[in-house]
Each structure stands twice: as C-alpha cells, then as structure tokens.
Design an enzyme around this catalytic site. Structure first.
Site, PDB file in Angstrom:
ATOM      1  N   HIS A  81       0.866  -1.142   0.069  1.00 47.55           N
ATOM      2  CA  HIS A  81      -0.106  -0.029   0.056  1.00 47.55           C
ATOM      3  C   HIS A  81       0.509   1.276  -0.041  1.00 47.55           C
ATOM      4  O   HIS A  81       0.464   2.267  -0.233  1.00 47.55           O
ATOM      5  CB  HIS A  81      -0.869   0.021   1.395  1.00 47.55           C
ATOM      6  CG  HIS A  81      -0.288   0.325   2.301  1.00 47.55           C
ATOM      7  ND1 HIS A  81       0.619  -0.674   3.154  1.00 47.55           N
ATOM      8  CD2 HIS A  81      -0.199   1.457   3.308  1.00 47.55           C
ATOM      9  CE1 HIS A  81       1.083   0.005   4.254  1.00 47.55           C
ATOM     10  NE2 HIS A  81       0.609   1.418   4.319  1.00 47.55           N
TER      11      HIS A  81
HETATM   12  C1  UD1 Z   1      -2.161   5.540   5.986  1.00 44.22           C
HETATM   13  C2  UD1 Z   1      -0.826   6.072   6.493  1.00 44.22           C
HETATM   14  C3  UD1 Z   1       0.011   4.987   6.320  1.00 44.22           C
HETATM   15  C4  UD1 Z   1      -0.363   3.980   6.981  1.00 44.22           C
HETATM   16  C5  UD1 Z   1      -1.797   3.580   6.290  1.00 44.22           C
HETATM   17  C6  UD1 Z   1      -2.241   2.330   6.791  1.00 44.22           C
HETATM   18  C7  UD1 Z   1      -0.359   8.580   6.350  1.00 44.22           C
HETATM   19  C8  UD1 Z   1       0.349   9.670   5.539  1.00 44.22           C
HETATM   20  N1  UD1 Z   1      -0.382   7.217   5.888  1.00 44.22           N
HETATM   21  O1  UD1 Z   1      -1.900   5.438   4.356  1.00 44.22           O
HETATM   22  O2  UD1 Z   1       1.441   5.574   7.128  1.00 44.22           O
HETATM   23  O3  UD1 Z   1       0.506   2.664   6.711  1.00 44.22           O
HETATM   24  O4  UD1 Z   1      -2.585   4.427   6.447  1.00 44.22           O
HETATM   25  O5  UD1 Z   1      -3.334   1.778   6.225  1.00 44.22           O
HETATM   26  O6  UD1 Z   1      -1.271   8.800   7.223  1.00 44.22           O
HETATM   27  N2  UD1 Z   1      -9.338   5.030   1.627  1.00 44.22           N
HETATM   28  C9  UD1 Z   1     -10.552   4.325   1.719  1.00 44.22           C
HETATM   29  N3  UD1 Z   1     -11.277   4.089   2.999  1.00 44.22           N
HETATM   30  C10 UD1 Z   1     -10.523   4.331   3.942  1.00 44.22           C
HETATM   31  C11 UD1 Z   1      -9.484   4.956   4.153  1.00 44.22           C
HETATM   32  C12 UD1 Z   1      -8.642   5.329   2.783  1.00 44.22           C
HETATM   33  O7  UD1 Z   1     -11.069   4.259   0.471  1.00 44.22           O
HETATM   34  O8  UD1 Z   1     -11.234   3.878   4.988  1.00 44.22           O
HETATM   35  C13 UD1 Z   1      -8.667   5.282   0.365  1.00 44.22           C
HETATM   36  C14 UD1 Z   1      -8.979   6.703  -0.048  1.00 44.22           C
HETATM   37  O9  UD1 Z   1      -8.989   6.919  -1.715  1.00 44.22           O
HETATM   38  C15 UD1 Z   1      -7.581   7.579   0.289  1.00 44.22           C
HETATM   39  C16 UD1 Z   1      -6.557   6.574   0.241  1.00 44.22           C
HETATM   40  O10 UD1 Z   1      -7.428   5.141   0.498  1.00 44.22           O
HETATM   41  O11 UD1 Z   1      -7.495   8.599  -0.639  1.00 44.22           O
HETATM   42  C17 UD1 Z   1      -5.474   6.823   0.883  1.00 44.22           C
HETATM   43  O12 UD1 Z   1      -5.830   6.911   2.552  1.00 44.22           O
HETATM   44  P1  UD1 Z   1      -4.911   7.623   3.509  1.00 44.22           P
HETATM   45  O13 UD1 Z   1      -5.497   7.564   4.729  1.00 44.22           O
HETATM   46  O14 UD1 Z   1      -4.771   9.009   2.745  1.00 44.22           O
HETATM   47  O15 UD1 Z   1      -3.559   6.989   3.159  1.00 44.22           O
HETATM   48  P2  UD1 Z   1      -3.210   5.414   3.513  1.00 44.22           P
HETATM   49  O16 UD1 Z   1      -2.671   5.072   2.033  1.00 44.22           O
HETATM   50  O17 UD1 Z   1      -4.163   4.443   3.891  1.00 44.22           O
END
Ligand code: UD1
Length: 365
Positions: free
Chosen positions: A205
C-alpha cells in the site's frame, strides 16, 4: 488526569487497544478516545474496534481522505476545539500517520504535553510521508516511548533529552500476544481453501510502490514467479485497489491465476492468515514486527526499514522492489532454520502497562 488518545488509520487501532485496556488499572486516569476519521471504511476501522475490544470513540472528527495538506489541516481544525473543551493533561498519539502529527501539533500549540508511542523509528528516507511525520512528532513530544533500542539511539542523535525517552517494548505486539489464541479460531485458512504452511501472504500500500505503475509492474514481475510456486493471498488496501482500476498492473494481476485477491481483512483473520503462511511479502511497517514474533519469514518490499530490530531477529529481509532481489530473498527464506530469530527485548505483551505506569508516576495519575 485526563488523557486524550488519538487514532486515525488502521495500524493506530491495533496500537491503542492495549493502552485503553491498561488505563483501566489506573482509576485516577480518565481516557478520552478521539477518532480523526482518516480511515472510515468499516473493514479499515469498525471491524478493528469490534475485534480488538476498543471502546467506541468519544468523538469522531469525520475528516476522511484528502491530500496530505488538506487532510492534516482538516484534522487540526477539527481537533483544536476538542482540546479547548476537554482541557486534557496529556494528548497521546501513536505511530506515524497524518493524524499523529496533526493532533500532536494542535496539542503542543495549546500548551498540552504530548506523548508519542512508537517514537524514534527512522527509515532515513524523507520521501516517505511517515518519516516526516515521525521526525516532526518526536521533535515536539514530551514523552517518547520507543519499541526498540535503535529508536532510543536515533532520538539521542537528534538531541532529544534522555529523560523524555523510555524503552518500553511494543504495543502492537501486546495486541498480537493477547489475541493470538482468538485468531487461532478463525476459519480464514479453511474458507480460502489454503493449506497451512503452503501459501504466501502479500500486502502492498505504500505510495512509493503502488502509485507509480512502472514500480508496481516490477514488483508484479516477481509476484508472477512466486504465484506459480504457491498461492499468494493479497488483501487489498483501498489505495492499492484504486490504483489497480483500469491500469496495466490491474490487468496483469487479473491474469495471475494463483494470486488470490480479497478485501481488507479483519485483525483476527489476518493474524491467522499470517501465522500459517509459509512466507509474507509486504511493504507495511507493523507486519515486519508481527512476522518476527510469529516466526514467519518476511520479505520487505522497500529499500529501507525503520524497524531494524526485525532484521536482527533473522526473520525479516529488506530487499526493495527489484524482481531478482525479491525472488532471491523468497528462495533464501526457505533455507533458513525456523528458530533463527530471538524476540526483541521487552516485546513481551506488557508495553502498554509500562507506558501507563510511567505516565501515572510522572503526571500524578
Ligand atoms: C495511511 C498512512 C500510512 C499507513 C496506512 C495504513 C499517512 C500519511 N499514511 O496510508 O502510514 O501505513 O494508512 O493503512 O497517514 N481509503 C478508503 N477507505 C478508507 C481509507 C482510505 O477508500 O477507509 C482510500 C482513499 O482513496 C484514500 C486512500 O485510501 O485517498 C489513502 O488513504 P490515506 O489515509 O490517505 O492513506 P493510506 O494510504 O491509507
């Protein structure tokens, strides 16, 4: 003593669970749990609360996904009034996600002492958003709780006063040791028609791995070889799923017959899946630690790790994204003796108790 505890993203839930439990032994501590809403899908959030027995958050800031700047800013805007209203003695943050630094900054600017659990870890790679979050959070924290000796050394090198730094062990491993027996009962291995010890688990991820189709494609070169050898179970993070839509890597994974894709799994199913795997391939931080305790070989698909103790145990190989190196590590993992590694000091299931005792002693809880 009132402590506001912050969770936002999936790994935070695992880390906060043992702390919420440890607070129960200290009647003078009133914990308040705040969920920023950084992760919001039920499989990324609610399921973890349920399985880990975490109390419902007192507040959910409902911030959701956005760019780094917008997400961090929205969390700060939503959290500031919470601190003003609750007037906590401490704000406690875990890990290295955007919720960690956002709430940490709000706390210290309002003169509230900040506690950082999992302090001092360094990949020395500032292109990782988490590394920036780690360095900044540590630099403003009043209590820094480290999982491993490298963390203590890194903080000393950065000039952080030694009397703020405590080596206490690993709250993520507290959770693992507590829930391992319950995870044993999961039927996931059977349900997926896998044979114990004869499949691999994959998680991917990191933006550096899944946002650039060329990099992703190189990782898939290696996975294509591995999935011809044994089934590879791939629970897909939402970021990765988005990147697989209508893309060349997306088309390629569909063609790999032995790559078994699933939705994100709950904590207990994933623990069971890892514990019976022959090998785990990952770019996660926490999974490097969990496999070291489960004694399952781990191949880390990153150029560096902020958790070097996992390599010292013998269970983790950090190999990057080059397909030849990944395959060589995969093959090497089978020839190592199963008892190669030792458990890192203090990874004994009692880290949260140590943390809460120190806070109670120092802050009069
Ligand atoms: C975040 C953390 C990362 C951690 C990871 C664990 C930061 C910078 N990154 O990354 O360190 O390892 O979480 O999972 O804080 N999304 C969904 N549903 C959700 C959450 C996210 O669909 O419940 C999708 C959205 O499109 C979003 C993308 O995932 O834009 C990324 O989510 P985000 O929280 O920005 O970062 P992660 O890649 O999950």
């Amino acid at each position: 003593m009132k402590i506001i505890n912050i969770v936002g993203a999936r790994p935070n839930f695992v880390k906060i669970a043992p702390l919420m439990e440890a607070y129960r032994q200290h009647k003078a501590i009133t914990p308040v749990l705040v969920h920023t809403g950084q992760h919001y899908d039920s499989k990324m959030s609610d399921l973890f609360f349920h399985q880990l027995g975490i109390p419902q958050p007192d507040l959910n800031l409902g911030v959701g996904s956005a760019s780094h700047a917008v997400q961090t800013a929205e969390i700060m805007k939503a959290f500031e009034p919470v601190v003003l209203e609750h007037k906590p003695d401490l704000v406690l943050v875990v890990g290295d996600v955007n919720s960690t630094i956002a709430c940490g900054l709000v706390a210290v600017k309002l003169g509230v002492k900040l506690v950082h659990v999992e302090a001092g870890l360094r990949s020395f790679d500032r292109t990782m958003p988490e590394e920036v979050n780690r360095v900044l959070t540590d630099s403003i924290s009043d209590f820094l709780f480290c999982t491993e000796k490298s963390g203590v050394d890194n903080l000393a090198r950065e000039g952080i006063a030694a009397d703020k730094v405590f080596l206490v062990g690993n709250v993520m491993i507290d959770a693992l040791l507590k829930h391992k027996a319950a995870a044993e009962k999961s039927s996931i291995v059977r349900d997926m028609k896998l044979e114990s010890g004869r499949y691999a688990v994959l998680t991917l991820h990191r933006p550096a791995n899944v946002d650039d189709p060329d990099v992703f494609d190189r990782i898939l070169d290696a996975l294509d070889v591995i999935q011809r050898d044994m089934p590879v179970v791939f629970p897909i993070h939402p970021r990765t799923r988005n990147n697989l839509k209508d893309s060349a890597p997306g088309k390629r994974v569909q063609e790999m017959k032995n790559l078994v894709m699933t939705d994100p799994l709950g904590y207990l199913d994933f623990l069971k899946l890892m514990s019976e795997a022959r090998i785990v391939l990952t770019d996660s931080g926490g999974i490097q630690e969990e496999t070291a305790i489960l004694k399952v070989p781990c191949v880390t698909l990153r150029e560096n790790t902020e958790r070097p103790v996992t390599v010292d145990t013998g269970w983790n190989q950090v190999v990057g994204r080059d397909p030849e190196r990944i395959i060589a590590a995969y093959q090497r993992a089978f020839s190592r003796p199963k008892d190669a590694g030792e458990r890192p000091p203090l990874w004994d299931g009692h880290a949260a108790e140590r943390i809460v005792r120190i806070l109670a002693d120092r802050c009069g809880g």
